[in-house]
Design an enzyme around this catalytic site. Structure first.
Site, mmCIF file in Angstrom:
data_model
loop_
_atom_site.group_PDB
_atom_site.id
_atom_site.type_symbol
_atom_site.label_atom_id
_atom_site.label_comp_id
_atom_site.label_asym_id
_atom_site.label_seq_id
_atom_site.Cartn_x
_atom_site.Cartn_y
_atom_site.Cartn_z
ATOM 1 N N SER A 1 11.535 -14.769 2.991
ATOM 2 C CA SER A 1 10.137 -15.210 3.006
ATOM 3 C C SER A 1 9.184 -14.187 2.405
ATOM 4 O O SER A 1 8.023 -14.501 2.148
ATOM 5 C CB SER A 1 9.695 -15.525 4.437
ATOM 6 O OG SER A 1 9.538 -14.323 5.183
ATOM 7 N N GLU B 1 16.603 -14.765 7.340
ATOM 8 C CA GLU B 1 15.358 -14.276 7.906
ATOM 9 C C GLU B 1 15.609 -13.823 9.348
ATOM 10 O O GLU B 1 16.638 -14.136 9.933
ATOM 11 C CB GLU B 1 14.255 -15.339 7.867
ATOM 12 C CG GLU B 1 13.269 -15.195 6.711
ATOM 13 C CD GLU B 1 12.538 -13.854 6.716
ATOM 14 O OE1 GLU B 1 12.549 -13.157 7.754
ATOM 15 O OE2 GLU B 1 11.967 -13.487 5.685
ATOM 16 N N ARG B 2 14.658 -13.087 9.890
ATOM 17 C CA ARG B 2 14.799 -12.572 11.254
ATOM 18 C C ARG B 2 14.743 -13.725 12.259
ATOM 19 O O ARG B 2 14.117 -14.763 12.013
ATOM 20 C CB ARG B 2 13.698 -11.557 11.565
ATOM 21 C CG ARG B 2 12.295 -12.139 11.541
ATOM 22 C CD ARG B 2 11.238 -11.060 11.693
ATOM 23 N NE ARG B 2 9.904 -11.625 11.718
ATOM 24 C CZ ARG B 2 9.199 -11.971 10.657
ATOM 25 N NH1 ARG B 2 9.736 -11.815 9.444
ATOM 26 N NH2 ARG B 2 7.990 -12.473 10.779
ATOM 27 N N ALA C 1 19.117 1.869 -5.005
ATOM 28 C CA ALA C 1 18.230 2.656 -5.855
ATOM 29 C C ALA C 1 16.809 2.528 -5.335
ATOM 30 O O ALA C 1 16.427 1.497 -4.779
ATOM 31 C CB ALA C 1 18.304 2.177 -7.302
ATOM 32 N N MET D 1 14.674 -0.667 -9.128
ATOM 33 C CA MET D 1 15.687 -1.437 -9.841
ATOM 34 C C MET D 1 15.342 -1.691 -11.310
ATOM 35 O O MET D 1 16.101 -2.354 -11.997
ATOM 36 C CB MET D 1 15.900 -2.790 -9.147
ATOM 37 C CG MET D 1 16.476 -2.690 -7.750
ATOM 38 S SD MET D 1 18.232 -2.295 -7.800
ATOM 39 C CE MET D 1 18.575 -2.041 -6.057
ATOM 40 N N HIS E 1 0.529 2.417 -5.489
ATOM 41 C CA HIS E 1 1.046 1.119 -5.074
ATOM 42 C C HIS E 1 -0.033 0.336 -4.329
ATOM 43 O O HIS E 1 -1.069 0.880 -3.975
ATOM 44 C CB HIS E 1 2.283 1.275 -4.175
ATOM 45 C CG HIS E 1 3.520 1.648 -4.935
ATOM 46 N ND1 HIS E 1 3.829 2.955 -5.220
ATOM 47 C CD2 HIS E 1 4.512 0.893 -5.469
ATOM 48 C CE1 HIS E 1 4.965 2.994 -5.896
ATOM 49 N NE2 HIS E 1 5.399 1.761 -6.069
ATOM 50 N N HIS E 2 0.269 -0.917 -4.057
ATOM 51 C CA HIS E 2 -0.642 -1.824 -3.366
ATOM 52 C C HIS E 2 -0.904 -1.356 -1.934
ATOM 53 O O HIS E 2 -0.167 -0.550 -1.367
ATOM 54 C CB HIS E 2 -0.045 -3.241 -3.345
ATOM 55 C CG HIS E 2 1.354 -3.273 -2.804
ATOM 56 N ND1 HIS E 2 1.633 -3.438 -1.467
ATOM 57 C CD2 HIS E 2 2.560 -3.139 -3.425
ATOM 58 C CE1 HIS E 2 2.949 -3.415 -1.278
ATOM 59 N NE2 HIS E 2 3.536 -3.230 -2.452
ATOM 60 N N LYS F 1 1.890 -1.371 1.056
ATOM 61 C CA LYS F 1 3.098 -0.540 1.084
ATOM 62 C C LYS F 1 3.028 0.433 2.245
ATOM 63 O O LYS F 1 2.015 1.119 2.441
ATOM 64 C CB LYS F 1 3.267 0.207 -0.242
ATOM 65 C CG LYS F 1 4.591 0.957 -0.344
ATOM 66 C CD LYS F 1 4.826 1.452 -1.763
ATOM 67 C CE LYS F 1 6.133 2.230 -1.871
ATOM 68 N NZ LYS F 1 7.306 1.390 -1.514
ATOM 69 N N GLY G 1 9.875 5.247 -2.854
ATOM 70 C CA GLY G 1 11.277 5.538 -3.159
ATOM 71 C C GLY G 1 11.459 5.963 -4.600
ATOM 72 O O GLY G 1 12.296 6.826 -4.910
#
Length: 269
Positions: free
Chosen positions: A13, A37-38, A125, A128, A158-159, A162, A168
């Site tokens: 999702s 999904e959880r 990684a 990717m 980043h947005h 995050k 990473g």
């Protein structure tokens, strides 16, 4: 079509999950065979295509990863560190390739991935994309060529959503710079400067993180000396680059022996 590798998407999702679902469902190189999904999520028991607001895809979202993995040849996982290490053990039981795009992994998470990799292929990684992995190799080469008179700073943006910092990818770039200098990143790393920090320590590798808006991902590796700078930069404007790289990794891993791999292996770098 049945000879194509079947792929399960975890965290279906989420933003990356939905992008992966669309990419794999439309691919002529792989099949979408499961979505996880959880427990308690509102999409459990629903067709993933309909849950995403489109046409049915014939794949029902489940909260039973082992059952889903048993039908698959690969699992693509952009979730959270605690979930990813659990998925790694289950994917290893199913002998499915596990592609891990999750960031924020710490030493204990890597240890558990190493254990699972005794029995299955794990491709992990910090990023990717092809461009970032080329940047990583360039960073190592430049760090190797320039001595400690050149300061190294890694700046990433980043947005606002995050949750981990540095990213990473930034850590991956830091590892590459450290390898080029033949030092350990844990000893050279400097992050979160604030207040009176004193002069810069020679040979250190600095990190700065920016969070805001909907920035997909921007990374600069700055080599700064007296009178000159060298800046290596990668800008991601569409998350599709990460999804495409993950799918490529899942397909690449099909004929490989159990073990830990990364995108450098996938891309032949």
């Amino acid at each position: 079509m049945t000879d194509l590798p079947g792929i399960v998407v975890t965290g279906a999702s989420g933003r990356m999950g939905q992008m992966l679902v669309k990419l794999i469902a439309g691919s002529d190189k792989a099949r979408l065979v499961g979505c996880v999904e959880r427990a308690g999520h509102g999409w459990i028991g629903r067709d993933i295509g309909e849950a995403m607001g489109g046409a049915a895809l014939g794949v029902v979202v489940t909260d039973d990863p082992l059952e889903a993995f048993a039908q698959a040849q690969a699992v693509v996982d952009f979730t959270a560190p605690a979930a990813s290490v659990e998925f790694a053990a289950l994917a290893a039981q199913a002998r499915a390739v596990h592609v891990v795009g999750t960031t924020g992994l710490e030493a204990e998470h890597h240890r558990r991935l190493d254990l699972a990799a005794h029995h299955a292929v794990i491709i992990q990684a910090g990023n990717m994309s092809l461009g970032v992995n080329l940047l990583t190799r360039l960073t190592q080469k430049v760090a190797q060529a320039l001595d400690a008179d050149w300061d190294i700073e890694i700046v990433e943006a980043h947005h606002r959503m995050k949750v981990d910092a540095p990213s990473g990818t930034a850590l991956m770039l830091g590892q590459a710079a450290a390898a080029g200098r033949n030092v350990r990143l844990e000893e050279a790393r400097v992050a979160g400067r604030d207040g009176i920090t004193g002069v810069r320590r020679a040979g250190s590798i600095g990190f700065s993180a920016i969070r805001g808006g909907d920035v997909v991902g921007e990374h600069d590796v700055i080599f700064a000396a007296d009178g000159e700078r060298v800046v290596l930069r990668h800008l991601a404007t569409d998350r599709q680059v990460f999804a495409r790289g993950a799918l490529r990794a899942a397909i690449w891993g099909q004929d490989k022996k159990p073990g830990r791999y990364d995108m450098m292996d996938v891309l032949g770098l």
